[in-house]
Enzyme design. Sequence first.
Site, PDB file in Angstrom:
ATOM      1  N   CYS B  50       0.826  -1.204   0.000  1.00 51.79           N
ATOM      2  CA  CYS B  50       0.000   0.000   0.000  1.00 51.79           C
ATOM      3  C   CYS B  50       0.857   1.250   0.000  1.00 51.79           C
ATOM      4  O   CYS B  50       0.333   2.359   0.114  1.00 51.79           O
ATOM      5  CB  CYS B  50      -0.935   0.003   1.210  1.00 51.79           C
ATOM      6  SG  CYS B  50      -0.081   0.292   2.772  1.00 51.79           S
ATOM      7  N   CYS B  53       4.617   1.629   4.089  1.00 55.48           N
ATOM      8  CA  CYS B  53       5.933   1.523   4.720  1.00 55.48           C
ATOM      9  C   CYS B  53       6.867   2.600   4.174  1.00 55.48           C
ATOM     10  O   CYS B  53       7.717   3.114   4.910  1.00 55.48           O
ATOM     11  CB  CYS B  53       6.526   0.128   4.519  1.00 55.48           C
ATOM     12  SG  CYS B  53       5.609  -1.171   5.397  1.00 55.48           S
ATOM     13  N   CYS B 154       3.711  -7.323   5.294  1.00 56.73           N
ATOM     14  CA  CYS B 154       3.332  -8.004   4.043  1.00 56.73           C
ATOM     15  C   CYS B 154       4.530  -8.723   3.419  1.00 56.73           C
ATOM     16  O   CYS B 154       4.441  -9.895   3.056  1.00 56.73           O
ATOM     17  CB  CYS B 154       2.749  -7.009   3.049  1.00 56.73           C
ATOM     18  SG  CYS B 154       1.187  -6.296   3.579  1.00 56.73           S
ATOM     19  N   CYS B 187       2.713  -2.875  10.566  1.00 52.99           N
ATOM     20  CA  CYS B 187       1.822  -2.421   9.494  1.00 52.99           C
ATOM     21  C   CYS B 187       1.401  -0.994   9.776  1.00 52.99           C
ATOM     22  O   CYS B 187       0.384  -0.769  10.408  1.00 52.99           O
ATOM     23  CB  CYS B 187       0.618  -3.347   9.392  1.00 52.99           C
ATOM     24  SG  CYS B 187      -0.383  -3.059   7.926  1.00 52.99           S
ATOM     25  N   HIS B 233       2.304  -6.222  26.251  1.00 54.56           N
ATOM     26  CA  HIS B 233       1.536  -6.180  27.492  1.00 54.56           C
ATOM     27  C   HIS B 233       2.457  -6.083  28.715  1.00 54.56           C
ATOM     28  O   HIS B 233       2.131  -5.417  29.697  1.00 54.56           O
ATOM     29  CB  HIS B 233       0.654  -7.428  27.591  1.00 54.56           C
ATOM     30  CG  HIS B 233      -0.279  -7.439  28.764  1.00 54.56           C
ATOM     31  ND1 HIS B 233      -1.352  -6.583  28.855  1.00 54.56           N
ATOM     32  CD2 HIS B 233      -0.297  -8.188  29.903  1.00 54.56           C
ATOM     33  CE1 HIS B 233      -2.003  -6.821  29.986  1.00 54.56           C
ATOM     34  NE2 HIS B 233      -1.375  -7.789  30.643  1.00 54.56           N
ATOM     35  N   CYS B 236       3.546  -2.513  29.008  1.00 54.34           N
ATOM     36  CA  CYS B 236       2.522  -1.502  28.751  1.00 54.34           C
ATOM     37  C   CYS B 236       2.231  -0.701  30.018  1.00 54.34           C
ATOM     38  O   CYS B 236       2.019  -1.283  31.090  1.00 54.34           O
ATOM     39  CB  CYS B 236       1.237  -2.184  28.265  1.00 54.34           C
ATOM     40  SG  CYS B 236      -0.064  -1.000  27.867  1.00 54.34           S
ATOM     41  N   CYS B 257      -6.576  -0.813  30.845  1.00 55.14           N
ATOM     42  CA  CYS B 257      -6.132  -1.909  29.979  1.00 55.14           C
ATOM     43  C   CYS B 257      -7.228  -2.261  28.968  1.00 55.14           C
ATOM     44  O   CYS B 257      -8.409  -2.334  29.303  1.00 55.14           O
ATOM     45  CB  CYS B 257      -5.800  -3.126  30.844  1.00 55.14           C
ATOM     46  SG  CYS B 257      -5.405  -4.601  29.887  1.00 55.14           S
ATOM     47  N   CYS B 263      -7.438  -6.073  22.641  1.00 59.10           N
ATOM     48  CA  CYS B 263      -6.005  -5.768  22.577  1.00 59.10           C
ATOM     49  C   CYS B 263      -5.178  -7.048  22.447  1.00 59.10           C
ATOM     50  O   CYS B 263      -5.354  -7.997  23.201  1.00 59.10           O
ATOM     51  CB  CYS B 263      -5.567  -4.990  23.816  1.00 59.10           C
ATOM     52  SG  CYS B 263      -3.853  -4.424  23.702  1.00 59.10           S
ATOM     53  N   CYS B 272       6.744  -0.906  20.212  1.00 60.79           N
ATOM     54  CA  CYS B 272       5.929   0.227  19.770  1.00 60.79           C
ATOM     55  C   CYS B 272       5.837   1.312  20.828  1.00 60.79           C
ATOM     56  O   CYS B 272       5.667   2.485  20.497  1.00 60.79           O
ATOM     57  CB  CYS B 272       4.524  -0.245  19.429  1.00 60.79           C
ATOM     58  SG  CYS B 272       4.465  -1.433  18.104  1.00 60.79           S
ATOM     59  N   CYS B 286      -0.511   3.305  19.364  1.00 58.81           N
ATOM     60  CA  CYS B 286      -1.930   2.957  19.296  1.00 58.81           C
ATOM     61  C   CYS B 286      -2.577   2.966  20.677  1.00 58.81           C
ATOM     62  O   CYS B 286      -3.626   3.601  20.891  1.00 58.81           O
ATOM     63  CB  CYS B 286      -2.092   1.581  18.655  1.00 58.81           C
ATOM     64  SG  CYS B 286      -1.448   1.492  16.971  1.00 58.81           S
ATOM     65  N   CYS B 293      -4.155  -2.819  20.670  1.00 57.50           N
ATOM     66  CA  CYS B 293      -3.123  -3.303  19.746  1.00 57.50           C
ATOM     67  C   CYS B 293      -3.754  -4.358  18.845  1.00 57.50           C
ATOM     68  O   CYS B 293      -4.450  -5.248  19.316  1.00 57.50           O
ATOM     69  CB  CYS B 293      -1.975  -3.908  20.557  1.00 57.50           C
ATOM     70  SG  CYS B 293      -0.831  -4.897  19.572  1.00 57.50           S
ATOM     71  N   CYS B 296      -0.016  -6.033  14.739  1.00 60.33           N
ATOM     72  CA  CYS B 296       0.382  -5.927  13.332  1.00 60.33           C
ATOM     73  C   CYS B 296       1.828  -6.342  13.069  1.00 60.33           C
ATOM     74  O   CYS B 296       2.219  -6.464  11.917  1.00 60.33           O
ATOM     75  CB  CYS B 296       0.109  -4.521  12.789  1.00 60.33           C
ATOM     76  SG  CYS B 296       1.208  -3.244  13.426  1.00 60.33           S
TER      77      CYS B 296
END
Lengths: 488, 313
Positions: B50, B53, B154, B187, B233, B236, B257, B263, B272, B286, B293, B296
Amino acid sequence: MPVITAAIDPVTRIEGHLKVEVDVDTVDGVQQVVDARSVGTLFRGFEIVLQGRDPRDAPIITSRICGVCPTAHSMAAALLLDSVYGTNPPEASRLLRNLVHGACFLESDILHFYLLCLPDYIRGPSMAPWLPGLELGRRLDPAAESRLVAGYLKAIDLRRKCHEMGAIYGGKLPHTPGFIAGGFTAVSSSANKTAFGSLLAEILEFIERTYIPDVELLGSLYGEYFRIGRGPGNLLSFGVFEDGAGGHLLARGRTVNGTASPLPVDVAQITEQVTHSWYDDATNDLAPAGGSTVPLSPKPDAYSWLKAPRYGGAVYECGPLSRMAVAGHYRRGISVMDRHLARAHEALRIAQAMQGWLTALPTGTGAFDPFDPGMIANVDTLGLTEAPRGALGHWIHMDGTAIGRYQVITPTCWNCSPRDTAGQPGAMEAALIGTPVARADHPVEVLRVVHSFDPCLDCATHVMRPGEEARVIPLWRPPAARAGRGRA
Amino acid sequence: MTTISRRSFLRYCTASAAVLGLDPLRLGLLNDAMANPSAPSVIWLHGSSCTGCSVSLLNRITATGDTIAQVLVNDINLIFHATLMASAGDPAVAELLRVRKSGNFVLVCEGGVPTAFGGRCCITYGFGGGEITYMQAVQELAAKAAAIVCAGTCASFGGIPRSGSNPTGVVSVRELTGRPTINISGCPANPDWMVWAIVQLLTGTPVTLDANGRPVDLYAKDLAGAAAPELIHDKCPRNPALTGAPLAAGFGEDGHCLELLGCRGPHTRARCEACWNGVPGQGTWCIGVNAPCHGCTEPGFPGPQPFYEPFSG
């Protein structure tokens, strides 16, 4: 002089995979494009991925149709889901969706003009990926070129800041998880409003002081591009940025060959024609709500993976110029340079509107209307919005509580379509015909017309109807079979 | 016509020594690598992608404010990238073929590889009157490349285009070529992770990979390079063991949470939390905007399970 067929493959500085073939001949003493074929060379099959899924997944999955206009797909899917579940998201949801989508609009506008289009006019640094460059005519004086290069470099940073801004509420860009059925995930605070506002002010200043003046400078140096690349003359907009009163910041409507006041859009008038596309003719001229995609290749006279969407059988252009013309904000004309100019002025309007949405955004409250995913309010429905590059529609048919069928018509399908059943060229094909070309072996003029439409072939990849076997075997006719394609 | 030289281009960029936020030793290696005219080039191909990236790559910024412009000028000789390159058509392809012949390049693949219809639902370029599919281009280039980086889920695993009963027969680059790949999943892929991987290769730094071909450093270490839990997690800030707060029952509950909302953090390896858009350590992600989450970065993304129901792994 014989007709020269030139192919540009790959067309670069677009998103996705596109080939453009043009026939060049001398007419009335001017060497020019006499025929053009826009060939979408990527087919991804996204709609089948959605079949059977929980419809709430649609904003997440369809975002991945396009990494350049991901929020447009998320927005269309979220609007569609508001209808599927009959939800009534709170005001904060409308504002947050508009703000994040707006951030991506501005990002895409800046990316498009500077990174994707400007290399058609100026030279970058003498290194990869700017070398080997295009053979450009000598047009810009050093001062003008220096100014535009400075704008290019600033744009790299400013477009990134657009995403940084959108991610304050979207979490990450591209591919925000913020758009959800029933509203939006984020909760605004005075701190994140301040951060958003500060980036927005900087971006707004860039649009006013750099982007618009740079487009005007380019237009003054390449004045003939106000007369090149007109296309069909019909302009379509689905409308974008809900205003909370049933309308849009940029209105839905269409104009036909320069009609002064916009006409209404009746979605039932939209069909997709496949006579010159690699799909079975049995699926020709269907409305998207009942659409079907049956790949078929080889097929006589077919040359693209794109279908040809038509409104009442007519060819329409979509994009920033269409939106600005329909909304009554731009009346100068239709051409390569008008597309750039309308886009820059639209960016300013959107950025200014975003300031108002940000001010109105309540803090500390959720933007979500709870609903029961087992209760379906509308089995067949749609979501219409605009991507930066034009009109975007999602259509759904529910099968119980799961997705039965999902259809997408993207702006690039409108703009870069092949010929239709009546033989009418697509909008970009029509715009190319008549374009003067100095060197047929190096048709930079063709690239300038193509880029003014901001093609996005990741999006345009039409998708398959679930449950039907693909029948495609070899895809490409040998070049010899194409050589005889005639003059316009 | 003014041709902007590399030197004058640099004047426009923010001058900075800490180009990539690397330690001095690594920076020295990189400078040596770039000063060496035989440093590998980078060829970036798009398949069933797409372009997200690539857009993500453009979002790169370091703590010192350096952006992708510096990376392109100082660190990476990016000779083919369909979204960024000035050239188009035959001259672009000729450069690609010249570098392919040399074998002195890092191949970056964005997008999975469609194999149905002989691969012809994704044409990467035309040459000599023929159409070269992404499948063929990846096979030919992978056979010669010094190393292969998969940008995003991908190319790494197939991702969303592979899910469900997609008709295009998408496979990962590793599955197609049988060659080892450095998988920068996500992603889209995180820009910092992509640049990090390419720089490791250009400087000849060994990269330790996990069972899924992902660099261990990117998933099991924090920004400062210290060991960190792999699972989102477990690090987090909303982990109930840390906060003592109840689980979120609906959207819009800051700080709670998100496990009941789908999630996948308990099943997802990534860092992330360090940053997505913005300056590392201060940016967004996110979960920071109350979004569960979606996992991805995992080979199983997106999988058949709904995103907004509790995830069973």
